[in-house]
Scaffold this active site. Structure first.
Site, PDB file in Angstrom:
ATOM      1  CB  THR A 156      -1.806   1.735  11.124  1.00  0.00           C
ATOM      2  OG1 THR A 156      -3.239   1.796  11.083  1.00  0.00           O
ATOM      3  CG2 THR A 156      -1.372   0.841  12.265  1.00  0.00           C
ATOM      4  CG  ASP A 181      -0.414  -0.266   2.519  1.00  0.00           C
ATOM      5  OD1 ASP A 181       0.824  -0.282   2.660  1.00  0.00           O
ATOM      6  OD2 ASP A 181      -1.198  -0.489   3.465  1.00  0.00           O
TER       7      ASP A 181
END
Length: 491
Positions: free
Chosen positions: A260, A238
């Site tokens: 995150t 990602d």
């Protein structure tokens, strides 16, 4: 109007984003969003991979029910984790979560057998205790039944793509994160596999981003009542997709993919493999177009997310906007942590661990929720300056500012404090960077964009970018010196 679909799976949630091109401008629509919660079973922490596959099918069904005919789709996710497919074509076990404790001590044990200098020279990858190489080493030491001679190892997006298409391929950007891929030879590193006694047959072919990797297999088409949609490899890590979506205007730029995890670095043509890169524990992950992402992983908003979970367990629920408001009201630049201290890696009582870190470094622990959140966000901003300056040093470049992409840009305090910390502008946007980069690679593969720079221009013209100018420079410069001293980092 033809549409394409990006499935973007993060460490805490996933989404299906619909993309359309209209007169060269990108339009996106969120079709489906779902949680991605790990599952604790006994002493093990797993990803719920079959639930994720179910949610991907729900996204496809939502497109069908809207009467949307999809031209293609792609999947990106976090890195390093994997599953095994047995010789009968079925999944063996459930993939472990990278925060599972089975890898504790594995990195140190392996480096007692293979020197760190050898591993870095052959892979160029940052030393993190949960990298795929250490997960496999730990499983091998434990004589895990997951390890079967005739199996195939597939990274998470590759595994989900296999469920959809029946085709088994690994993808370049995610393969490089395993610390088993040789970026110079552009293949799995046969010498490391030999030293680790890992069968090369586990790893198979590697496709570059933007290749056709298969189509939905007949059984999936029949189950969902959809056509045989082409499935492309994208930049399936990602962060690789997020970097594609950085709306940069110049080849030399610095980025921060913020969620995150925080991942900061720059894009380079060749991996940086010299001793200083190893000493600073930077990584060279594959990017789109045979580029490399010279970057460093930073713990990111994980610490705040875990604090929020702990407060919820205690019966105190806060939204993220509430936490940001409380932080804004707390005393500034009072307490600092190193977000990358090993103390903050596992799940657990994060406010208590922050207090433990403060006691260890001779500081008073943050008093209350707002002070704790402020400590986390300010410490992240200061760590960003540290890594930003190391990126300039390693790459031999000087950056005029920092591009921030990802969900973390909704935290306006973090964006502003990052600008204050680095003393340069922060350009924040787009927030759905990974999904937009996923879409962009599909369009490049289909000839809708000539190259990544045309795609980046379209992204720049299609999505707002907020500029944060630095202020209060003197206070933040003093805070940075205190941060370096307390954390033991060197300038």
């Amino acid at each position: 109007m033809s549409s394409i679909l990006a499935f973007d799976l993060g460490a805490s949630s996933g989404r299906a984003l619909l993309g359309r091109l209209t007169d060269g401008r990108i339009e996106i629509e969120e079709l489906h969003r779902f949680p991605n919660d790990p599952v604790q079973v006994g002493d093990r922490l797993y990803w719920d991979i079959l639930r994720l596959y179910h949610e991907i099918k729900q996204g496809l069904l939502k497109a069908k029910h809207r009467g949307i005919e999809l031209r293609s789709m792609g999947i990106d996710s976090w890195a390093v984790d994997f599953g095994f497919i047995g010789k009968n074509g079925e999944l063996i076990g459930n993939p472990y979560h990278y925060r599972d404790r089975h890898t504790e001590g594995a990195m140190e044990r392996l480096m007692g057998e293979i020197p760190a200098s050898v591993i870095f020279a052959r892979t160029g990858i940052q030393f993190l205790p949960f990298n795929t190489i250490y997960q496999l080493y730990a499983l091998k030491q434990a004589k895990s039944p997951l390890l079967q001679e005739d199996s195939r190892l597939l990274m998470i997006p590759d595994l989900l793509r296999y469920f959809l298409t029946g085709e088994m391929h690994n993808e370049f950007t995610n393969a490089t994160t395993t610390q088993l891929y040789n970026p110079v030879e552009d293949s799995w590193d046969s010498e490391l596999l030999r030293l680790l006694e890992l069968p090369k047959s586990w790893f198979g072919s590697v496709l570059k981003p933007g290749e056709l990797a298969g189509k939905l297999k007949p059984s999936v088409c029949e189950e969902l009542g959809v056509g045989s949609i082409p499935v492309y490899t994208v930049a399936e890590h990602d962060t690789g997709s997020a970097v594609v979506a950085v709306p940069a205007t110049e080849k030399s730029f610095a980025y921060l993919s913020c969620g995150t995890w925080s991942l900061m670095g720059t894009e380079v043509d060749k991996p940086v493999l010299h001793d200083l890169a190893q000493k600073l524990n930077f990584t060279n992950e594959g990017g789109f177009g045979n580029t490399f992402r010279l970057l460093k992983n930073i713990m990111g908003l994980w610490i705040l997310q875990e604090c929020r979970r702990e407060w919820e367990r205690e019966g105190r629920s806060y939204s993220f906007p509430e936490l940001v408001r409380l932080a804004s009201e707390a005393k500034p630049l009072a307490t600092f942590i190193d977000p990358d201290d090993d103390l903050f890696l596992p799940t657990g009582d994060m406010p208590e661990r922050i207090a433990e870190y403060c006691a260890r470094t001779g500081q008073s622990a943050p008093d209350g929720v707002g002070a704790t959140v402020r400590c986390i966000l300010e410490s992240l901003a200061l760590k960003y300056r540290y890594v930003f300056e190391m990126t300039e040093r390693l790459s031999g470049q000087s950056f005029g500012g920092l591009h921030m992409v990802g969900g973390g840009i909704h935290n306006t305090l973090l964006c502003q404090w990052t600008a204050n910390a680095i003393g340069k502008p922060v350009w924040a946007g787009p927030s759905e960077g990974s999904a937009i980069g996923n879409l962009a690679v599909q369009w490049i593969a289909q000839g809708e964009f000539a190259d990544i720079w045309q795609a980046r221009q379209a992204i720049r013209e299609s999505f707002p970018v907020e500029t944060y100018e630095p202020n209060d420079r003197e206070s933040w410069a003093e805070a940075y010196e205190s941060f370096l001293s307390l954390t033991g980092l060197t300038d």
